[in-house]
Design an enzyme around this catalytic site. Structure first.
Site, PDB file in Angstrom:
ATOM      1  N   ILE A  53       3.478 -37.463  81.028  1.00 43.64           N
ATOM      2  CA  ILE A  53       4.658 -37.488  80.162  1.00 43.64           C
ATOM      3  C   ILE A  53       4.220 -37.410  78.704  1.00 43.64           C
ATOM      4  CG2 ILE A  53       6.759 -38.728  79.544  1.00 43.64           C
ATOM      5  CD1 ILE A  53       6.631 -37.739  82.467  1.00 43.64           C
ATOM      6  N   LYS A  54       4.732 -36.412  78.015  1.00 47.28           N
ATOM      7  CA  LYS A  54       4.357 -36.159  76.625  1.00 47.28           C
ATOM      8  C   LYS A  54       5.370 -36.849  75.702  1.00 47.28           C
ATOM      9  CE  LYS A  54       2.524 -32.128  74.139  1.00 47.28           C
ATOM     10  NZ  LYS A  54       2.513 -30.646  74.172  1.00 47.28           N
ATOM     11  N   ILE A  55       4.858 -37.730  74.844  1.00 51.08           N
ATOM     12  CA  ILE A  55       5.686 -38.606  74.026  1.00 51.08           C
ATOM     13  C   ILE A  55       5.355 -38.392  72.546  1.00 51.08           C
ATOM     14  CG2 ILE A  55       6.256 -41.020  73.521  1.00 51.08           C
ATOM     15  CD1 ILE A  55       7.017 -40.496  76.318  1.00 51.08           C
ATOM     16  N   VAL A  88       4.471 -32.692  80.292  1.00 56.29           N
ATOM     17  CA  VAL A  88       5.889 -32.359  80.189  1.00 56.29           C
ATOM     18  C   VAL A  88       6.496 -33.259  79.118  1.00 56.29           C
ATOM     19  CG1 VAL A  88       8.063 -32.093  81.423  1.00 56.29           C
ATOM     20  CG2 VAL A  88       5.898 -31.832  82.659  1.00 56.29           C
TER      21      VAL A  88
END
Length: 226
Positions: A84-86, A58
């Site tokens: 968590i996509k950064i 996400v």
């Protein structure tokens, strides 16, 4: 090599999940907007997870570390299993370091060079996403980057999983596997094309035709006996 589906389309995800060939799904704001600009992101992400059950990335949309961390905290409050996509920017690396200290899985996206992948690994990324298709689009060799990253990882004993992203066609999937990617995340069209071959269709048609002919001959033989 594991396969993920790169999609926010529930019909696509449901279909591919039913085949038993994917281990997760990656999403991004563009994919979500493509499906419906008014989509309830929280509901859609949870629906995706209910269909796949494995990895779901996400993506945050802030460009400063504090904003990314606030978004990550909010996402994890309603989806504790989220990765968590950064984005691969300096502020993103700050956020990755702090999330890794909290043992939160992160996927660093928009990586185009081995040095970016190395920095993401050193910050504590769980996954480093190399965008092979976008590199090919500008005349570079995207898969060469995956090969270089794999070589560095093997020499240095690094732990982040190498994810081949921005897959354009079935050959990218094969090339990613040969290059040593741990994961390829694929759009629905490319993944379905990878399952097809005209000789498979031709062979199946021949098998079925021969089976029908055999059944007809059996029926004729039985009829003659009567």
């Amino acid at each position: 090599m594991e396969l993920y589906l790169d999609s926010a389309n529930l019909d696509e995800i449901r279909h591919v999940a039913s085949l038993g060939i994917i281990s997760g799904v990656t999403t991004n704001p563009s994919l979500l907007a493509k499906e419906d600009p008014t989509v309830d992101v929280r509901q859609r992400i949870l629906e995706i997870y209910s269909l796949v059950g494995g990895h779901v990335s996400v993506e945050v949309v802030s460009t400063d570390a504090d904003g990314m961390l606030r978004e990550a905290e909010e996402i994890l409050s309603w989806f504790p299993e989220a990765t968590i996509k950064i984005p691969m920017i300096p502020e993103g690396l700050k956020a990755v370091r702090r999330l890794s200290q909290q043992e939160v899985d992160t996927n660093v996206t928009l990586i185009f060079t081995p040095s970016q992948a190395l920095a993401a690994n050193n910050a504590g990324a769980t996954y480093v996403s190399v965008f092979v298709g976008r590199l090919d689009d500008v005349g570079s060799d995207g898969m060469a980057v995956v090969r270089d990253v794999r070589e560095i990882w093997d020499i240095q004993g690094l732990s982040s999983q190498i994810l081949a992203a921005s897959i354009r066609h079935p050959m990218h999937i094969i090339e990613a596997a040969k290059a040593g990617a741990d994961i390829a995340t694929c759009p629905y069209k490319a993944l379905m094309q990878s399952l097809q071959h005209p000789l498979t269709d031709k062979g199946l048609s021949a098998f079925l035709a021969d089976h029908r002919k055999m059944q007809e001959e059996i029926a004729k033989a039985k009829g003659a006996l009567v």
